[in-house]
Design an enzyme around this catalytic site. Structure first.
Site, PDB file in Angstrom:
ATOM      1  N   CYS A  91      43.423  -3.949  92.345  1.00  0.00           N
ATOM      2  CA  CYS A  91      44.872  -3.939  92.508  1.00  0.00           C
ATOM      3  C   CYS A  91      45.386  -5.305  92.977  1.00  0.00           C
ATOM      4  O   CYS A  91      44.651  -6.082  93.589  1.00  0.00           O
ATOM      5  CB  CYS A  91      45.288  -2.904  93.545  1.00  0.00           C
ATOM      6  SG  CYS A  91      44.863  -1.205  93.142  1.00  0.00           S
ATOM      7  N   GLU A 110      42.459  -5.696  85.481  1.00  0.00           N
ATOM      8  CA  GLU A 110      41.754  -4.538  84.912  1.00  0.00           C
ATOM      9  C   GLU A 110      40.470  -4.972  84.208  1.00  0.00           C
ATOM     10  O   GLU A 110      40.208  -6.163  84.027  1.00  0.00           O
ATOM     11  CB  GLU A 110      42.681  -3.796  83.938  1.00  0.00           C
ATOM     12  CG  GLU A 110      43.859  -3.153  84.656  1.00  0.00           C
ATOM     13  CD  GLU A 110      44.753  -2.326  83.743  1.00  0.00           C
ATOM     14  OE1 GLU A 110      45.590  -1.598  84.282  1.00  0.00           O
ATOM     15  OE2 GLU A 110      44.618  -2.417  82.504  1.00  0.00           O
ATOM     16  N   GLU A 149      47.446  -5.903  95.418  1.00  0.00           N
ATOM     17  CA  GLU A 149      47.466  -6.012  96.879  1.00  0.00           C
ATOM     18  C   GLU A 149      46.109  -6.441  97.417  1.00  0.00           C
ATOM     19  O   GLU A 149      45.996  -7.307  98.280  1.00  0.00           O
ATOM     20  CB  GLU A 149      47.857  -4.660  97.508  1.00  0.00           C
ATOM     21  CG  GLU A 149      49.209  -4.140  97.077  1.00  0.00           C
ATOM     22  CD  GLU A 149      49.148  -3.230  95.850  1.00  0.00           C
ATOM     23  OE1 GLU A 149      48.413  -3.557  94.878  1.00  0.00           O
ATOM     24  OE2 GLU A 149      49.830  -2.201  95.845  1.00  0.00           O
TER      25      GLU A 149
HETATM   26 ZN   LIG Z   1      45.780  -0.399  95.160  1.00  0.00          ZN
END
Ligand SMILES: [Zn+2]
Length: 135
Positions: free
Chosen positions: A57, A48, A59
């Site tokens: 993210c 973040e 992934e």
């Molecule tokens: Zn994501």
């Protein structure tokens, strides 16, 4: 299909990556482990940012790490977040779609217990738009 040993390995690697999650704003910690066709595994966590939108993210962190080291063919990804199941967001589904055959790519949704679910990317992103649509 994936055998139980590789599923366990991917979930463990996703949990390990989750421990590095940088999520001071949401406190929503996620880890992912991406299995390449050649058997190599790239992990990632969410990262973040105080300005919010530059965050990434877990992934996509895993995918970008793999692609940046020359891997562009993927077989599966395990995702471990909060609770029992943390499905990938729409952006991550689309990023994965770029590099996989949606019917064949397996998304392992795991939590903190031993239970997990496996979905194909086709199930998570039906009628998707991919590179073949541009040809
Ligand atoms: Zn994501």
């Amino acid at each position: 299909m994936l055998d139980a040993e590789i599923i366990d390995t991917l979930i463990r690697r996703a949990r390990d990556a989750r421990s590095f999650s940088y999520a001071p704003y949401s406190n929503f910690h996620v880890g992912a482990a991406l299995l390449c066709i050649d058997g190599s595994i790239y992990s990632g966590c969410n990262v973040e940012n105080a300005a919010y939108s530059p965050g990434n993210c877990a992934e996509r962190t895993a995918v970008f790490k793999a692609v940046s080291e020359g891997h562009t063919k993927f077989k599966a990804i395990a995702i471990v977040g909060e609770g029992d199941v943390t499905p990938p967001c729409g952006v991550c589904r689309q990023v994965l779609r770029e590099f996989v055959v949606p019917q064949d790519f397996q998304v392992i949704l795991a939590g903190h217990g031993s239970a997990y679910k496996i979905k194909s990317l086709e199930e998570l992103l039906p009628l998707s738009f991919g590179p073949d649509n541009l040809i």
